[in-house]
Write an enzyme that holds these catalytic residues in place. Structure first.
Site, PDB file in Angstrom:
ATOM      1  N   TYR A 238      14.027   6.133  -2.404  1.00  8.81           N
ATOM      2  CA  TYR A 238      14.306   6.347  -1.039  1.00  8.81           C
ATOM      3  C   TYR A 238      14.768   7.825  -0.919  1.00  8.81           C
ATOM      4  CZ  TYR A 238      17.643   7.627   2.862  1.00  8.81           C
ATOM      5  OH  TYR A 238      18.342   8.153   4.028  1.00  8.81           O
TER       6      TYR A 238
ATOM      7  N   SER B 165      19.375  13.680   3.951  1.00 12.41           N
ATOM      8  CA  SER B 165      20.522  13.030   3.416  1.00 12.41           C
ATOM      9  C   SER B 165      21.302  13.674   2.243  1.00 12.41           C
ATOM     10  CB  SER B 165      19.975  11.532   3.188  1.00 12.41           C
ATOM     11  OG  SER B 165      20.983  10.923   2.009  1.00 12.41           O
TER      12      SER B 165
ATOM     13  N   LYS C  65      12.922  11.368   0.736  1.00 12.85           N
ATOM     14  CA  LYS C  65      13.798  12.797   1.461  1.00 12.85           C
ATOM     15  C   LYS C  65      13.708  13.971   0.666  1.00 12.85           C
ATOM     16  CE  LYS C  65      15.818  10.186   4.627  1.00 12.85           C
ATOM     17  NZ  LYS C  65      15.219  10.254   5.811  1.00 12.85           N
TER      18      LYS C  65
END
Ligand code: NAD
Ligand code: WQD
Length: 350
Positions: free
Chosen positions: A154, A130, A158
């Site tokens: 979050y 992302s 990644k």
């Protein structure tokens, strides 16, 4: 016609469904594994229908990626040429509230997947990273070499998974791994038959706008109008989900080249659009007025984020085709035909 077999984790989700459809239409045999944590079997059924005769090349397993035995069974029954790994939790705010849930699901899911892949000699992977890994970039456009950071759990999952993939490649160089950093995926398949269907209150801009347009929510809260941008609102690189889906086909083709190692590519349009510009484009496409409430900045938000697309254009031979008018047109087509997503008004948590 390609006759390869691809495992798609999280293939019932928003980006997954659009990618599975393109894979089927391109001739891939496609196996989806999903636990329906943020999706439903209706989505898979619709993909199968949209794919017509190619729908026969789709099979589905309801399983959690952390269930090693279930994953083993899937790899025992089918020999995969490659895996596209979408499965993960993605709500930034929820990850701050429930970090262990995010670390458990996203990291353990990925580690189990990589272990089972290795055990079965399947060492080609495309992973959904992302643009969140660029944090608040010092300049734009963001190139793949920019320094990386995480503003929330979050984003940290990644970053960690990207590092895990690099380590796995460094340890065994017959792995071929592509890390795709998506910018802001929006829109839906032009049929209006599949699209994004978030559970609960949407975190992201366009799902929220869509729910205001269909009358499920009264106003859009705009988070910050004092940024140093064209109209004071945040600027992002919105990319049509169908363009994004094609980016995965391009990545799969790249995996067939020798010695690609572990490579990272941005998938964006290279263009920045402000929140207000996007709202206006959606109003145009839908004919609906979106009432706005101006509010303060959302913690952790960056001012301007958009992609450098050069590397993907050069090395994947891929470039986004659609602009914001098409994104909004297709988003509205999906929303107006499915105001409650794949469910019904009774199922909704409004
Ligand atoms: P989504 O929630 O619609 O799809 C993810 C799918 O994974 C869901 O169907 C969910 O049920 C499934 N899943 C989650 N955990 C699982 C597990 N342990 N086992 C099996 N299935 C599991 O999300 P999306 O928007 O399609 O995103 C796909 C991927 O792309 C995610 O990894 C996300 O972090 C990443 N990504 C998304 C965006 C975005 O804005 N949508 C941007 C950048 C990156
Ligand atoms: C875009 C702009 C908001 C909602 C997030 C994740 C990122 C990636 C994509 C997964 C910002 C503004 C939003 C609202 C608003 N996902 N906004 N009102 O923050 O760029 O990225 O989704 O990987 O990791 O962080 O996307 O759609 O949430 O916000 O004003 O109700 O819209 O402040 O400027 P973001 P977004």
């Amino acid at each position: 016609m390609i006759s390869k077999t691809v495992l798609v984790t999280g293939g019932a989700g928003y980006i997954g469904t659009h990618t599975v459809l393109q894979l089927l239409l391109a001739g891939f045999k496609t196996v989806v594994v999903d636990n329906f944590d943020n999706s439903s079997d209706v989505a898979i059924r619709r993909v199968k229908e949209l794919a017509g005769e190619f729908g026969n090349n789709l099979s589905f397993h309801k399983a959690d990626l952390r269930d090693r035995d279930a994953l083993e069974q899937i790899f025992v029954s089918t020999k995969f040429d490659a895996v596209i790994h979408f499965a993960g939790l993605k709500a930034v705010g929820e990850s701050v509230q429930k970090p262990l849930l995010y670390y458990n699901n996203n990291l353990n899911g990925t580690i189990t997947l990589l272990e089972v892949m290795a055990a079965h000699g399947c060492k080609k992977l495309v992973f959904s990273s992302s643009a969140t890994v660029y944090g608040w970039p010092k300049e734009v456009p963001c190139t793949e070499e920019f320094p990386l950071s995480a503003a929330n759990p979050y984003g940290r999952t990644k970053l960690i998974i990207e590092e895990i993939c690099r380590d796995v490649y460094n340890s065994e160089q017959d792995w071929k791994i592509i890390l795709l950093r998506y910018f802001n995926p929006v829109g839906a398949h032009p049929s209006g038959y599949i699209g994004e269907d978030p559970r609960g209150i949407p975190n992201n801009l366009m799902p929220f706008v869509q729910q205001v347009a269909v009358g499920r929510r009264p106003t859009l809260t705009v988070f910050g109008n004092d940024y140093n941008t064209i109209d004071g609102t945040g600027v992002r690189d919105f990319i049509h989900v169908v363009d994004l889906a094609y980016g995965h086909i391009a990545a799969l083709l790249k995996l067939d080249e020798s010695n690609i190692g572990c490579e990272v590519y941005n998938l964006g349009t290279g263009k920045g659009t402000s929140v207000l510009e996007m709202v206006r484009a959606f109003e145009q496409a839908s004919g609906k007025k979106i009432p706005l409430l101006m509010a303060g900045r959302r913690p952790g938000d960056a001012e301007i984020v958009y992609a450098s697309t050069e590397k993907a254009e050069r090395e994947l031979n891929w470039k986004a085709k659609y602009g914001i008018d098409e994104m909004c047109r297709d988003q509205w087509n999906w929303a107006s035909k499915n105001p409650y997503g794949y469910g019904s008004e009774e199922d909704s948590t409004d």
